[in-house]
Design a protein around this motif. Structure first.
Motif, short mmCIF file in Angstrom:
data_model
loop_
_atom_site.label_atom_id
_atom_site.label_comp_id
_atom_site.label_asym_id
_atom_site.label_seq_id
_atom_site.Cartn_x
_atom_site.Cartn_y
_atom_site.Cartn_z
N THR A 9 -32.26 30.74 -46.35
CA THR A 9 -33.29 30.58 -45.33
C THR A 9 -32.73 29.95 -44.06
N SER A 10 -31.49 29.50 -44.11
CA SER A 10 -30.78 29.00 -42.95
C SER A 10 -29.30 29.33 -43.15
N LEU A 11 -28.66 29.79 -42.08
CA LEU A 11 -27.25 30.17 -42.20
C LEU A 11 -26.30 29.13 -41.62
N ALA A 12 -26.82 28.11 -40.98
CA ALA A 12 -25.97 27.13 -40.29
C ALA A 12 -24.90 26.56 -41.21
N GLN A 13 -25.26 26.18 -42.42
CA GLN A 13 -24.27 25.57 -43.32
C GLN A 13 -23.27 26.59 -43.85
N TYR A 14 -23.57 27.89 -43.68
CA TYR A 14 -22.68 28.93 -44.19
C TYR A 14 -21.93 29.65 -43.08
N ASN A 15 -22.05 29.19 -41.83
CA ASN A 15 -21.47 29.92 -40.70
C ASN A 15 -19.98 30.13 -40.86
N ILE A 16 -19.25 29.12 -41.26
CA ILE A 16 -17.79 29.25 -41.41
C ILE A 16 -17.48 30.26 -42.51
N ALA A 17 -18.17 30.18 -43.63
CA ALA A 17 -17.93 31.11 -44.74
C ALA A 17 -18.30 32.54 -44.35
N LEU A 18 -19.43 32.70 -43.65
CA LEU A 18 -19.85 34.04 -43.22
C LEU A 18 -18.88 34.62 -42.19
N THR A 19 -18.41 33.79 -41.28
CA THR A 19 -17.44 34.24 -40.28
C THR A 19 -16.15 34.69 -40.96
N HIS A 20 -15.69 33.91 -41.92
CA HIS A 20 -14.48 34.28 -42.67
C HIS A 20 -14.70 35.59 -43.44
N LEU A 21 -15.85 35.72 -44.09
CA LEU A 21 -16.17 36.93 -44.84
C LEU A 21 -16.17 38.15 -43.92
N LEU A 22 -16.82 38.05 -42.79
CA LEU A 22 -16.87 39.15 -41.84
C LEU A 22 -15.48 39.50 -41.33
N ALA A 23 -14.69 38.48 -41.01
CA ALA A 23 -13.32 38.71 -40.52
C ALA A 23 -12.47 39.42 -41.57
N GLN A 24 -12.58 39.01 -42.83
CA GLN A 24 -11.80 39.64 -43.89
C GLN A 24 -12.20 41.11 -44.09
N CYS A 25 -13.50 41.39 -43.99
CA CYS A 25 -13.96 42.77 -44.14
C CYS A 25 -13.48 43.64 -42.97
N ILE A 26 -13.49 43.07 -41.76
CA ILE A 26 -12.98 43.81 -40.59
C ILE A 26 -11.48 44.07 -40.75
N SER A 28 -9.89 44.48 -43.40
CA SER A 28 -9.66 45.49 -44.43
C SER A 28 -10.06 46.89 -43.96
N GLY A 29 -10.55 47.00 -42.71
CA GLY A 29 -10.83 48.32 -42.15
C GLY A 29 -12.29 48.69 -42.05
N ALA A 30 -13.19 47.80 -42.42
CA ALA A 30 -14.63 48.12 -42.36
C ALA A 30 -15.10 48.15 -40.91
N SER A 31 -15.95 49.11 -40.61
CA SER A 31 -16.54 49.23 -39.28
C SER A 31 -17.86 48.46 -39.29
N LEU A 32 -17.86 47.29 -38.66
CA LEU A 32 -19.01 46.40 -38.75
C LEU A 32 -19.51 45.94 -37.39
N GLY A 33 -19.22 46.71 -36.36
CA GLY A 33 -19.69 46.37 -35.03
C GLY A 33 -18.69 45.58 -34.20
N PHE A 34 -17.55 45.25 -34.79
CA PHE A 34 -16.52 44.51 -34.09
C PHE A 34 -15.21 45.27 -34.22
N ASN A 35 -14.43 45.34 -33.14
CA ASN A 35 -13.16 46.07 -33.19
C ASN A 35 -12.04 45.26 -33.82
N THR A 36 -12.01 43.97 -33.56
CA THR A 36 -10.98 43.12 -34.13
C THR A 36 -11.60 41.80 -34.54
#
Length: 172
Positions: A9-26, A28-36
């Motif tokens: 219900t709040s992402l503030a405490q997970y921002n670092i983990a979510l940012t890392h997760l998104l970066a790792q998926c990018i 690995s080649g996933a197209s997620l709205g970010f180029n790098t």
């Protein structure tokens, strides 16, 4: 390994983990709205924006031993004639945890929650030709179209995007 899905219900405490997760998926080649993902500030800013909009979103995190390794969310349509539908966004599973059923578990939980909230139609898009297309097709999502020249990668190459939908069982 202790694993569970939790509605966030709040992402503030997970921002670092979510940012890392998104970066790792990018990476690995996933197209997620970010180029790098060389600069993680835009990735972190994305999650901050999502956090501010959680009233129209439903967000699930998948945890293994209290580490966030996957997530998915949907955004409800706020138009009066579209309150029965939602758009699935950012189904992410850390590359080290893929092929373990996490994406399927997240989508099943998301669909269950959507049904409870009276959502009868889920829509989503993904890059045409991406591995995610097979996943969505296996999960009974129906491809309803493709738009060419939709996204550009970091090398300037254009790719199409494919649109999918799934009708959920009505609760009424």
């Amino acid at each position: 390994m202790n694993s569970h899905i939790k509605r966030l219900t709040s992402l503030a405490q997970y921002n670092i983990a979510l940012t890392h997760l998104l970066a790792q998926c990018i990476k690995s080649g996933a197209s997620l709205g970010f180029n790098t993902c060389n600069n993680t500030q835009p990735l972190s800013a994305y999650w901050e924006a999502v956090d501010m909009q959680l009233t129209s979103r439903m967000f699930l995190g998948y945890f293994c031993d209290n580490t966030l390794v996957g997530c998915v969310h949907y955004t409800r349509c706020l138009k009066p004639n579209g309150v029965h539908r939602a758009e699935v966004e950012k189904l992410l599973v850390h590359p080290q945890y893929q092929r373990q059923g996490i994406a399927s578990a997240l989508m099943q939980s998301l669909e269950c929650e959507a049904t409870k909230q009276g959502i009868e139609l889920l829509i989503l898009d993904t890059q045409t030709g991406d591995n995610s297309e097979k996943f969505y097709q296996t999960s009974n999502y129906i491809k309803c179209g493709e738009i060419p020249h939709f996204v550009r990668d970091s090398n300037g190459l254009f790719f199409s995007t494919s649109y999918y939908f799934k009708k959920l069982l009505s609760t009424s």
